[in-house]
Design a protein around this motif. Sequence first.
Motif, short mmCIF file in Angstrom:
data_model
loop_
_atom_site.label_atom_id
_atom_site.label_comp_id
_atom_site.label_asym_id
_atom_site.label_seq_id
_atom_site.Cartn_x
_atom_site.Cartn_y
_atom_site.Cartn_z
N TRP A 161 0.83 -1.20 0.00
CA TRP A 161 0.00 0.00 0.00
C TRP A 161 0.86 1.26 0.00
N PHE A 162 2.00 1.16 0.68
CA PHE A 162 2.89 2.31 0.79
C PHE A 162 4.25 1.91 0.24
N SER A 163 5.08 2.88 -0.11
CA SER A 163 6.45 2.51 -0.44
C SER A 163 7.23 2.42 0.87
N ALA A 164 8.35 1.72 0.79
CA ALA A 164 9.09 1.42 2.02
C ALA A 164 9.73 2.65 2.63
N GLY A 165 9.77 3.73 1.88
CA GLY A 165 10.37 4.94 2.44
C GLY A 165 10.58 5.97 1.35
N GLY A 166 11.39 6.95 1.66
CA GLY A 166 11.65 8.02 0.70
C GLY A 166 10.55 9.06 0.77
N PHE A 167 10.81 10.19 0.13
CA PHE A 167 9.82 11.27 0.15
C PHE A 167 9.57 11.73 -1.27
N PHE A 174 -0.22 17.08 -2.86
CA PHE A 174 -0.31 17.08 -1.41
C PHE A 174 -0.51 15.68 -0.84
N PHE A 175 -1.43 14.93 -1.43
CA PHE A 175 -1.74 13.63 -0.85
C PHE A 175 -0.65 12.60 -1.10
N VAL A 176 0.01 12.73 -2.25
CA VAL A 176 1.14 11.84 -2.53
C VAL A 176 2.23 12.06 -1.48
N ALA A 177 2.51 13.32 -1.20
CA ALA A 177 3.55 13.65 -0.23
C ALA A 177 3.12 13.21 1.17
N LEU A 178 1.85 13.49 1.48
CA LEU A 178 1.34 13.12 2.80
C LEU A 178 1.42 11.61 2.99
N LYS A 179 1.13 10.90 1.92
CA LYS A 179 1.16 9.44 1.99
C LYS A 179 2.56 8.95 2.35
N SER A 180 3.59 9.59 1.77
CA SER A 180 4.93 9.10 2.08
C SER A 180 5.35 9.47 3.51
N LEU A 181 4.58 10.35 4.15
CA LEU A 181 4.90 10.67 5.54
C LEU A 181 4.06 9.85 6.54
N THR A 182 3.10 9.09 6.01
CA THR A 182 2.13 8.46 6.91
C THR A 182 2.76 7.39 7.81
N LEU A 183 3.47 6.42 7.22
CA LEU A 183 4.07 5.39 8.06
C LEU A 183 5.06 5.98 9.07
N PRO A 184 5.96 6.86 8.64
CA PRO A 184 6.85 7.47 9.63
C PRO A 184 6.10 8.21 10.73
#
Lengths: 315, 492
Positions: A161-167, A174-184
């Motif tokens: 569902w998410f990529s393993a990391g990176g930004f 906005f939502f693409v960026a927010l998504k990459s911050l979600t797990l952290p």
Amino acid sequence: MLRYLYRRLGSLAATLLVASLVVFVVIEVVPGDPASYMLGLNAQPDTVAALRSELGLDQSKPARYVQWVTGMLRGDFGQSYTYRTPVADMVSDRLWISLPLALYALVLSIVIAFPAGIWAASRRGGAADTTVMGFTQLGIAIPNFWFAMLLVLFFAIKLRWFSAGGFAGWDEGFFVALKSLTLPAIALALPQAAILTRVMRSSLLDVLGEDFMRTARAKGLSRRQALLRHALRNAMIPVLTIIGLQFSFLIAGAIIIENVFFLPGLGRLIFQSIAQRDLIVVESVVMLLVFAVVVVTFIVDLAYAWVDPRLRRRS
Amino acid sequence: MKQHLWVPVLLLTAGLAGNALAAKTDLTIGMQLEPPNLDPTGGAAAAIDEVVYANIFEGLTRFGPDGSVRPALAASWSIENDGTRYVFSLQSGVTFHDGAAFSSEDVKFSIDRAMAEDSTNAQKGLFANIDSVEVIDDNTVAINLKQADGSLLFNLAWGDAIVLDSATAANTATQPVGTGPFVFDKWVQGDRIEIVKNDSYWGTPAKLDKATFKFISEPTAAYAAILAGDLDAFPNYPAPENLAQLDADPRYSVVLGSTEGETILSTNNAKAPFDDVRVRKALAHAINRGEIIDGAMFGYGTPIGTHFAPHNPAYVDLVSNSAYDPDMAKALLKEAGHEAGLTVSLKLPPPAYARRGGEIIAAQLRDVGITAEIENLEWAQWLEQVFKGKDFNLTIVSHTEPMDIGIYANPDYYFQYDNAEIQTLMEAFGVETDPDKRTEMLQQAQRMISDDYVNGYLFQLAKTGVANSKIQGLWENSPTQANDLTAVYWED
């Protein structure tokens, strides 16, 4: 109120001046020459000397300190030795990750902690209280980098569902960026939420034992009404203190989580710059962090005054 | 009307199917370290070349995947005046990425810039023998040497010797403009660098349209990123512990290759007790290479007995010269008067080979009566104390520069080996142009340093790469630190 403000501002400026001196001295005594680091094993001595003078490292330390401080007053944080770009640009790039990440994590932890803390306090000793306290115990005990790895294992590797990391970057949307911050953000929020829940609960319990709460109940308010209307606001001082500390911590202290999710945040920038002896970056970033912490403390002080009118009057 | 409706639907389906079948043309590559900047002529960081070498920038010559020197911007050359003058004829129709034409003036500018007094080129020594660069016409340039030099073409293939345009050279750190098959597109600092295909490339065009270099320093995070499909390849994969697992997975292929990294237990030859050859010999025999390779590198690495890459045709296998023999080591120490034991410093830089290898070596040395006091250093400290200050007994480091046996002829180099014989030999090697004689001299030098036990020779660092099994054309070996993407493509 205005006098209170001025006094706080004055101590803010003094703190910053002392901090700048300490930061500069401490970082300059660390052994290791940035120019030799950049040029590696085969560099000739004259090349290293040429680079040192290009970077301005051949000037005396006091001269460099004065240059640095006056530069910062003008908003010029100098140029990174290794990246060859203005420190201010680098920091603002990183801040656009670290700040939203810290806010995101803080919001998550508040969203979890407030209801959980209130619920536990209102059912003191009951099953709900025991359950919530059990979870907070777990939340504090689990190291957040380990929890982060579990999140990656499940949501990135198994479910994808998410990529393993990176930004991805804010310009990707906005939502693409927010998504990459979600797990952290979840990984960061968990222990903070656990701590905040406990503080919220114990602070509420203290207040609930006060005489004015009995009066409120005697006036005919229900337990719930009394708690929300009278207890909550009075229980906020310790909670605000913790939130302030947590926010300062989250801006720069997310370094381990940044490494797990390979996020280019402020913590990683400091870490990298220390290893590369990019002294000017380390100095400026640490200074900025000092500034941020001092400002957050200042805001928290103002917030105290807002929730507790006595503090306003006293000054 | 009905049939009309079907046409676009069919076309759309065909289009979608076509897209799904066509091979991918973009690639995401993982790297452990982010380059500090993109100027290979102004810093030694390997990560710079790992992005730009052969992709964005080119020099007169270049290294091929096997380490051989090949023509690049120079189409051909002739050697005149007994090897002291090289005349290069340049490729025609070459332009820089900003549209400026490439000519012999750019070659002169770039080499003069690297040699200049205020040059910050980390490998300035490569150009030390150049006397002058002479523009003959737009497409011809000559390099005049101070003395004959068999390694000029090799030296010009280094990433530090690329050709820049005088108009844009100053901004190379952040806005690299080269002549290569890829154009720099975007750098999200701390996260990734993107390059795209150069449509007006003079040579064989790249097969990829776009490549992204993503920076992941944590080995565990690298593993996760591969499994999650965030990365297509990780050419210098940092977590050897899960290579076996990835190899068993049909989606990935693990490629094991060699590098130019001789990993050595570097020894201070000018400082007691290792100024005594008997003690150095004892050290060499006290080391069990197999145990170090298995324990520190998870089995990846080739044992070496001298300072030379095993894949090089001139390599001599001298491992048996310092075979593991603790009894002999003890006897030698006794002979040298260290029966009661020895205490030495072992200063370790950050890489895993040094930190993990150091623990194992310390244990092995303890068995023969040498106590190694481990001190972990950061790179900057290591450079200051060990490399510059020469304040150490032992250290572990991988020498990754290709063909660097010449460092043994420099008595000021940090391990301070001072032997007139090898100094004369390497001087003669420098001016020798006959390939057979050069090979012979290199072999002689290898034997010399092995017999003198200058350093403890451990192993050649392996290149452990992981890639999606459909990717073709990545370098298997690492003759220079680079991720040459010019021939990389996805299999259908």
